[in-house]
Design an enzyme around this catalytic site. Structure first.
Site, PDB file in Angstrom:
ATOM      1  N   GLU A  11       6.196 -11.057   5.840  1.00 48.26           N
ATOM      2  CA  GLU A  11       7.638 -10.078   5.512  1.00 48.26           C
ATOM      3  C   GLU A  11       7.672  -9.344   7.376  1.00 48.26           C
ATOM      4  OE1 GLU A  11       8.682  -8.484   2.068  1.00 48.26           O
ATOM      5  OE2 GLU A  11       9.397 -10.162   1.036  1.00 48.26           O
ATOM      6  N   GLU A  52       9.639 -16.167  -2.289  1.00 46.70           N
ATOM      7  CA  GLU A  52       9.172 -15.426  -3.332  1.00 46.70           C
ATOM      8  C   GLU A  52      10.707 -15.614  -4.264  1.00 46.70           C
ATOM      9  OE1 GLU A  52       7.288 -12.316  -1.932  1.00 46.70           O
ATOM     10  OE2 GLU A  52       6.036 -13.436  -0.753  1.00 46.70           O
ATOM     11  N   TRP A  61      10.042  -2.553  -7.592  1.00 45.22           N
ATOM     12  CA  TRP A  61       9.486  -1.550  -6.350  1.00 45.22           C
ATOM     13  C   TRP A  61      11.464  -0.824  -6.413  1.00 45.22           C
ATOM     14  CZ3 TRP A  61      13.446  -4.335  -3.892  1.00 45.22           C
ATOM     15  CH2 TRP A  61      13.522  -5.575  -4.427  1.00 45.22           C
ATOM     16  N   GLN A  65       1.044  -3.552 -10.139  1.00 45.11           N
ATOM     17  CA  GLN A  65       0.642  -3.894 -11.224  1.00 45.11           C
ATOM     18  C   GLN A  65       1.524  -3.687 -12.537  1.00 45.11           C
ATOM     19  OE1 GLN A  65      -1.913  -0.625 -13.571  1.00 45.11           O
ATOM     20  NE2 GLN A  65      -2.165   0.256 -10.900  1.00 45.11           N
TER      21      GLN A  65
HETATM   22  C1  GAL Z   1       6.951  -9.032  -1.200  1.00 44.90           C
HETATM   23  C2  GAL Z   1       5.990  -9.062  -0.498  1.00 44.90           C
HETATM   24  C3  GAL Z   1       4.882  -9.987  -1.925  1.00 44.90           C
HETATM   25  C4  GAL Z   1       5.149  -8.776  -3.122  1.00 44.90           C
HETATM   26  C5  GAL Z   1       6.475  -8.522  -2.928  1.00 44.90           C
HETATM   27  C6  GAL Z   1       6.915  -7.909  -4.637  1.00 44.90           C
HETATM   28  O1  GAL Z   1       7.656  -7.972  -0.362  1.00 44.90           O
HETATM   29  O2  GAL Z   1       5.810 -10.496   0.152  1.00 44.90           O
HETATM   30  O3  GAL Z   1       3.685  -9.474  -0.808  1.00 44.90           O
HETATM   31  O4  GAL Z   1       4.762  -7.252  -2.751  1.00 44.90           O
HETATM   32  O5  GAL Z   1       7.552  -8.457  -2.197  1.00 44.90           O
HETATM   33  O6  GAL Z   1       8.244  -7.867  -5.182  1.00 44.90           O
END
Ligand code: GAL
Length: 630
Positions: free
Chosen positions: A120, A291, A299, A340
């Site tokens: 990213e 992903e 987050w 976590q």
């Molecule tokens: C993305 C990242 C991953 C992980 C994920 C969490 O930003 O590539 O390593 O942090 O988000 O949602």
């Protein structure tokens, strides 16, 4: 377990530098070999990440000046990730060293099918760095671009406020100025910073290609992220991948609370599809999700759980748009460190979590579909341009002006009309053979692009822009004045909706007529044969009305979809998705056809798929060129 639920690829290693090289020159690759062997024995392929997003402590201590500096001049320190400056040559060489060693060790391994460069790029606001290394590199970049300092002074307009430089070595970075820096200075700094990311990636890609000529090289891009030119970076990749977190992105978006509440467990019905259609263009047809969100993340401001069936819905949206692979982040929840609270396919104790069962079901359905994933060229092209995003951010003129949101609004209205779209760069090749081309707020169209538009024969919609410059050759108008509008201000168009945020006052040439007019008597939509110019920022109602009108002129038929239903036609296949909370009868969209997946009464988060008989011929033509098989 992975094999058992139908997974075929596993990405590993993307942050592992401190375990691959615990101290300088002390390499520990055995554990990685063991992992690759174990996956290989199970019949799984590996996507191996280069670890350069997380330089280890000893390396940062060895060259502390490799840190990026933020706009306030403060170093971005060790202790999380992405703590490096793209312009630091010493760090770039360290990256080459570790990538070379990894590529040599694993490039020939038959199980290592793909390589992911870094992770990213740009995440956590890391493209712009105001470090001494960036300053030196920026000076050289300006010199290569302008050749003489007089040319730069002239191009930037440095005579204004006595900003003239006498040599390239006097150039400063555009931060910590008393008031706003010169927009041309900011724009070139942004272009330079984007070029630095592209160059950083290219160095890795070249090394990997040397040692693993048959492997796929990819990078995992993000959503709603415009800080560097993804088209340019993708030129060095085989596949453009992106990381899709529908619920996290929705929470972080500019949507109002009502929208966020309504879609809090399924995500914005158009956001993911927009990126699928965009990254497909970046990867020149080859793209994937690297992903996929499998459960609550950690987050966003709030992190709700997906609705039952949402992970499956998102996965099918991606395959319907031609994804080669959909991969989930992550396999097992880590009971330590920053993520976590981020869920995974497995719970921390390795017991299956909800998405694990979703994935098992998806694999069975895909096998049943025997899906040939096609990437048919869409009739409609929506132009999305990184320079434009930067320009409108540097000088927005209205505080709430967001180029991304504007283009996304157009995309949403097209999807609401049932249209399948390619989201493409402003190049002649990207707009060739289209029936309808939409070009919202393009900042500085090139002569070549204007020429390609003039030659295209397509119906064209040019939404608000500054005086159209080279585009005047396709529609004879001038923009006399522009204004930005505070929240709440609306310029209404009788019966068609309204302008918000931004509007223009046009002078029309003889060949141009008003198609829509505002209630205060100004031209809102100008038309010259099959070219339209929209003189403002449309609200949702205007977008929906106007795009249907323009599609009609282009001879493209639209659908009347209810608010939560979306349709994608890809070659002969039609996919229907229900983002709503209620079951919906979709018979009108299905006709007499037999559903391969789903029911006519489509449940919440439901997916329906069928083969369109009316489309066989066209699909056959498309697949002969573009089809990828999964
Ligand atoms: C993305 C990242 C991953 C992980 C994920 C969490 O930003 O590539 O390593 O942090 O988000 O949602």
């Amino acid at each position: 377990m992975m094999k058992g639920i139908g997974l075929s690829f596993v990405r590993i290693g993307e942050f592992a530098w401190s375990r691959l090289e615990p101290s300088e020159g002390a390499y520990r690759f055995e554990w990685l070999s063991l992992a690759i062997e174990a996956l290989d024995r199970a019949g799984l392929k590996v996507v191996l990440g280069t670890p350069t997003a997380t330089p280890p402590k000893w390396l940062v201590d060895k060259m502390p000046e490799m840190a990026a500096l933020d706009a306030d001049g403060r170093p971005r320190r060790f202790g999380s990730r992405r703590h490096y400056c793209f312009s630091h040559e010493g760090y770039a060489q360290e990256c080459e060293r570790i990538v070379e060693l990894l590529a040599r060790a694993f490039g020939g391994h038959p199980a290592v099918a793909a390589w992911q460069t870094d992770n990213e790029y740009g995440c956590h606001d890391t493209v712009l760095s105001y470090s001494p290394a960036a300053l030196q590199a920026f000076r050289r970049w300006c010199e290569a671009k302008y050749r003489s300092i007089e040319t730069l002074n002239e191009a930037w307009g440095n005579v204004f406020w006595s900003m003239d430089y006498r040599s390239f070595d006097e150039i400063e970075l555009p931060n910590l100025t008393v008031t706003e820096a010169n927009p041309s200075h900011l724009m070139d700094f942004q272009r330079f910073s984007s070029d630095q990311v592209v160059a950083f990636n290219r160095r890795q890609a070249q090394i990997i290609r040397r040692h693993a000529p048959d492997a796929t090289i990819l990078h995992n891009f993000m959503g709603a992220f415009v800080d560097f030119d993804h088209y340019a970076l993708s030129d060095d990749l085989d596949v453009a991948a992106w990381d899709s977190y529908p619920l996290g992105f929705l929470e972080r978006s500019s949507h109002d609370d009502a929208f966020k509440l309504r879609y809090m467990r399924v995500g914005d019905p158009d956001f993911q599809a927009f990126h699928h259609d965009h990254y497909r263009a970046c990867g020149r047809g080859r793209w994937q999700v690297m992903e996929q969100q499998p459960g609550p993340v950690n987050w966003a401001p709030w992190n709700p759980a997906p609705a039952k069936g949402a992970v499956r819905l998102w996965t099918f949206e991606a395959f319907a748009a031609g994804a080669e692979t959909v991969s989930y982040f992550r396999w097992r929840q880590a009971p330590f460190a920053q993520e976590q609270m981020h869920e995974a396919l497995l719970l921390p104790n390795a017991a299956p979590n909800d998405a694990y069962h979703d994935v098992a079901r998806i694999s069975e359905e895909l096998a049943m579909l025997d899906a040939r994933v096609e990437t048919a060229r869409a009739e409609v092209a929506l132009v999305f341009d990184y320079e434009s995003a930067w320009a409108w951010r540097i000088e927005p003129q209205g505080r709430d002006f967001s180029y991304f949101d504007l283009v996304m609004g157009f995309y949403r209205a097209l999807r609401r009309a049932g249209l399948s779209v390619d989201v493409v760069p402003p190049t002649a090749a990207a707009i060739a053979d289209r029936t309808l081309i939409l070009v919202p707020a393009l900042f500085a169209p090139s002569h070549d692009f204007a020429e390609a538009l003039a030659q295209s024969g397509a119906t064209i919609l040019l939404p608000a822009d500054l005086p159209p410059g080279v585009l005047r050759r396709i529609i004879d108008i001038r923009v006399r004045r522009v204004e930005s509008l505070r929240p709440g201000a609306r310029i209404t168009l009788s019966g068609h909706g309204a302008f918000l945020r931004w509007r223009e006052f046009l002078a029309l040439g003889e060949s141009v007529a008003p198609e829509f007019t505002s209630e205060d008597g100004e031209t809102a939509l100008a038309r010259s044969e099959n070219v339209f110019y929209l003189a403002g920022w449309p609200d949702e109602e205007l977008l929906n009305n106007m795009l249907r009108h323009v599609a009609h002129v282009a001879g493209i038929s639209t659908l009347d979809l209810t608010e939560d239903i979306r349709v994608r036609d890809n070659g002969a296949m039609r996919y229907i998705f229900n983002y709503g909370a209620a079951s919906t009868d979709i018979s009108a969209l299905v006709g007499e056809e037999t559903l391969l997946i789903g029911e006519r009464l489509l449940e919440p988060c439901g997916v329906a798929v069928f083969r369109r008989r009316d489309c066989f011929q066209r699909a056959a033509q498309n697949t002969s060129q573009d089809a990828t098989t999964k």
